[in-house]
Scaffold this motif. Structure first.
Motif, mmCIF file in Angstrom:
data_model
loop_
_atom_site.group_PDB
_atom_site.id
_atom_site.type_symbol
_atom_site.label_atom_id
_atom_site.label_comp_id
_atom_site.label_asym_id
_atom_site.label_seq_id
_atom_site.Cartn_x
_atom_site.Cartn_y
_atom_site.Cartn_z
ATOM 1 N N ARG A 167 0.804 -1.053 0.027
ATOM 2 C CA ARG A 167 -0.090 -0.077 -0.040
ATOM 3 C C ARG A 167 0.772 1.284 0.018
ATOM 4 N NH1 ARG A 167 -4.823 -0.414 4.284
ATOM 5 N NH2 ARG A 167 -4.627 -2.812 4.723
ATOM 6 N N VAL A 168 1.973 1.140 0.625
ATOM 7 C CA VAL A 168 2.841 2.172 0.727
ATOM 8 C C VAL A 168 3.252 2.405 -0.729
ATOM 9 C CG1 VAL A 168 5.098 3.134 1.504
ATOM 10 C CG2 VAL A 168 3.784 1.828 3.168
ATOM 11 N N PHE A 169 3.795 1.339 -1.296
ATOM 12 C CA PHE A 169 4.225 1.640 -2.934
ATOM 13 C C PHE A 169 3.149 2.330 -3.902
ATOM 14 C CE2 PHE A 169 6.457 -2.864 -2.416
ATOM 15 C CZ PHE A 169 7.425 -2.188 -1.723
ATOM 16 N N GLU A 170 1.947 2.007 -3.539
ATOM 17 C CA GLU A 170 0.767 2.468 -4.246
ATOM 18 C C GLU A 170 0.734 3.884 -4.019
ATOM 19 O OE1 GLU A 170 -2.176 -1.194 -4.779
ATOM 20 O OE2 GLU A 170 -2.730 0.369 -3.464
ATOM 21 N N VAL A 171 0.684 4.328 -2.780
ATOM 22 C CA VAL A 171 0.429 5.501 -2.515
ATOM 23 C C VAL A 171 1.635 6.658 -2.917
ATOM 24 C CG1 VAL A 171 0.709 7.230 -0.624
ATOM 25 C CG2 VAL A 171 -0.857 5.281 -0.239
ATOM 26 N N ILE A 208 2.265 9.864 -5.775
ATOM 27 C CA ILE A 208 2.812 11.206 -5.870
ATOM 28 C C ILE A 208 2.922 11.903 -7.220
ATOM 29 C CG2 ILE A 208 4.648 12.514 -4.659
ATOM 30 C CD1 ILE A 208 5.111 10.437 -2.779
ATOM 31 N N PRO A 209 2.447 12.884 -7.425
ATOM 32 C CA PRO A 209 2.712 13.703 -8.557
ATOM 33 C C PRO A 209 3.933 13.886 -9.021
ATOM 34 C CG PRO A 209 0.761 14.589 -7.321
ATOM 35 C CD PRO A 209 1.558 13.709 -6.429
ATOM 36 N N PHE A 210 4.202 14.090 -10.212
ATOM 37 C CA PHE A 210 5.388 14.712 -10.530
ATOM 38 C C PHE A 210 5.886 15.842 -10.231
ATOM 39 C CE2 PHE A 210 8.596 16.241 -13.558
ATOM 40 C CZ PHE A 210 9.502 15.106 -14.090
ATOM 41 N N GLY A 211 7.181 16.035 -9.640
ATOM 42 C CA GLY A 211 7.640 17.224 -9.174
ATOM 43 C C GLY A 211 7.067 17.561 -7.782
ATOM 44 N N ARG A 212 6.347 16.526 -6.994
ATOM 45 C CA ARG A 212 5.954 16.854 -5.766
ATOM 46 C C ARG A 212 6.391 15.877 -4.805
ATOM 47 N NH1 ARG A 212 0.923 19.322 -5.831
ATOM 48 N NH2 ARG A 212 1.229 19.481 -3.570
ATOM 49 N N VAL A 213 6.386 16.092 -3.501
ATOM 50 C CA VAL A 213 6.976 15.380 -2.470
ATOM 51 C C VAL A 213 6.099 15.140 -1.516
ATOM 52 C CG1 VAL A 213 9.471 16.274 -3.016
ATOM 53 C CG2 VAL A 213 8.152 17.335 -1.210
ATOM 54 N N SER A 214 6.379 14.066 -0.667
ATOM 55 C CA SER A 214 5.521 13.693 0.682
ATOM 56 C C SER A 214 6.425 13.226 1.821
ATOM 57 C CB SER A 214 4.545 12.606 -0.029
ATOM 58 O OG SER A 214 3.530 12.367 1.027
ATOM 59 N N THR A 215 5.749 12.966 2.750
ATOM 60 C CA THR A 215 6.327 12.703 3.915
ATOM 61 C C THR A 215 5.972 11.427 4.587
ATOM 62 O OG1 THR A 215 4.813 13.717 5.651
ATOM 63 C CG2 THR A 215 6.443 15.145 4.636
ATOM 64 N N ASP A 262 0.094 8.059 8.243
ATOM 65 C CA ASP A 262 -1.271 8.623 8.620
ATOM 66 C C ASP A 262 -2.448 8.285 7.806
ATOM 67 O OD1 ASP A 262 -2.678 10.296 10.617
ATOM 68 O OD2 ASP A 262 -3.269 11.361 8.617
ATOM 69 N N TYR A 263 -2.039 8.302 6.494
ATOM 70 C CA TYR A 263 -2.965 8.032 5.454
ATOM 71 C C TYR A 263 -3.514 6.453 5.243
ATOM 72 C CZ TYR A 263 -5.284 7.037 0.704
ATOM 73 O OH TYR A 263 -6.115 6.607 0.028
ATOM 74 N N LEU A 264 -2.451 5.611 5.723
ATOM 75 C CA LEU A 264 -2.626 4.248 5.867
ATOM 76 C C LEU A 264 -2.743 3.887 7.062
ATOM 77 C CD1 LEU A 264 0.358 3.071 3.372
ATOM 78 C CD2 LEU A 264 -2.219 3.315 2.874
ATOM 79 N N THR A 265 -2.948 4.627 7.993
ATOM 80 C CA THR A 265 -3.143 4.282 9.530
ATOM 81 C C THR A 265 -2.116 3.306 9.803
ATOM 82 O OG1 THR A 265 -4.710 2.813 8.965
ATOM 83 C CG2 THR A 265 -5.558 4.830 9.418
ATOM 84 N N LEU A 266 -0.914 3.487 9.630
ATOM 85 C CA LEU A 266 -0.041 2.458 9.989
ATOM 86 C C LEU A 266 0.560 2.731 11.407
ATOM 87 C CD1 LEU A 266 2.549 2.544 7.201
ATOM 88 C CD2 LEU A 266 0.787 1.047 7.730
ATOM 89 N N GLY A 267 0.376 3.729 12.072
ATOM 90 C CA GLY A 267 0.453 4.044 13.330
ATOM 91 C C GLY A 267 1.959 4.507 13.627
ATOM 92 N N SER A 268 2.716 4.160 12.750
ATOM 93 C CA SER A 268 4.247 4.553 12.799
ATOM 94 C C SER A 268 4.749 5.048 11.572
ATOM 95 C CB SER A 268 4.931 3.672 13.346
ATOM 96 O OG SER A 268 6.278 4.077 13.819
ATOM 97 N N ALA A 269 5.598 6.146 11.583
ATOM 98 C CA ALA A 269 6.144 6.553 10.111
ATOM 99 C C ALA A 269 7.276 5.794 9.878
ATOM 100 C CB ALA A 269 6.572 8.074 10.400
ATOM 101 N N SER A 315 -3.652 11.864 2.314
ATOM 102 C CA SER A 315 -4.814 11.888 3.012
ATOM 103 C C SER A 315 -5.692 12.985 2.769
ATOM 104 C CB SER A 315 -4.578 11.954 4.538
ATOM 105 O OG SER A 315 -4.062 13.007 4.904
ATOM 106 N N LYS A 316 -5.062 14.082 2.068
ATOM 107 C CA LYS A 316 -5.746 15.193 1.693
ATOM 108 C C LYS A 316 -6.404 15.232 0.302
ATOM 109 C CE LYS A 316 -5.312 20.250 1.645
ATOM 110 N NZ LYS A 316 -4.333 21.283 1.887
ATOM 111 N N GLU A 317 -5.208 14.755 -0.713
ATOM 112 C CA GLU A 317 -5.403 14.574 -2.092
ATOM 113 C C GLU A 317 -6.054 13.457 -2.807
ATOM 114 O OE1 GLU A 317 -4.334 17.159 -3.829
ATOM 115 O OE2 GLU A 317 -3.412 18.297 -2.274
ATOM 116 N N LEU A 318 -5.681 12.307 -2.023
ATOM 117 C CA LEU A 318 -6.682 10.939 -2.418
ATOM 118 C C LEU A 318 -7.685 10.671 -1.701
ATOM 119 C CD1 LEU A 318 -3.629 8.604 -2.331
ATOM 120 C CD2 LEU A 318 -4.462 9.499 -4.377
ATOM 121 N N ALA A 319 -7.953 11.312 -0.606
ATOM 122 C CA ALA A 319 -9.448 11.013 0.247
ATOM 123 C C ALA A 319 -10.522 11.817 -0.859
ATOM 124 C CB ALA A 319 -9.300 11.729 1.523
#
Length: 108
Positions: free
Chosen positions: A8-12, A16-23, A29-36, A104-108
DNA sequence: TAGTTGACGACGG
DNA sequence: TCCGTCGCCAACT
């Protein structure tokens, strides 16, 4: 839909759009993993299990390229980002707040 | 089977 | 505001 959390991490990450970054935290948080740290684990495995995962677009919450040491070359992560138009300043993403992509903001 | 590690984040001093 | 410590959960040894 992937069964394993790291798939799921791979999918998310691949979303991520070209030229953008995520954390790590945003993805966790989006996958509710509980730990980064789980995201770091998954991306680490991505090198041996999958190819084409833009792991270079994932940085820590401060915008630092903390994962660069896990790439084949320490400068590879920065070069890949710069190819996408992302400016790297002292191992940090410039305009990080503007380039940040929140699943969680862009995909939701 | 148990202990240690890890590409992080939040909180307290 | 900056630095140090604790917590998180799964994989590896």
């Amino acid at each position: 839909m992937a069964n394993n959390y790291y798939e799921r991490v791979f999918e998310v990450t691949a979303s991520i759009p070209f030229g953008r970054v995520s954390t790590y935290g945003a993805i966790a948080d989006y996958l509710t993993l509980g730990s980064a740290r789980m995201v770091g684990w998954a991306l680490n495995k991505s090198f041996s299990t999958k190819t084409g995962v833009p792991a270079h677009r994932v940085v820590n919450r401060k915008g630092e390229l903390s994962g660069r040491g896990h790439f084949p070359s320490p400068t590879m992560m920065q070069e890949l980002l710069e190819q996408e138009g992302v400016i790297i300043d002292n191992n940090k993403v410039r305009d990080f707040d503007a380039l940040l992509w929140n699943p969680s903001k862009e995909l939701a």
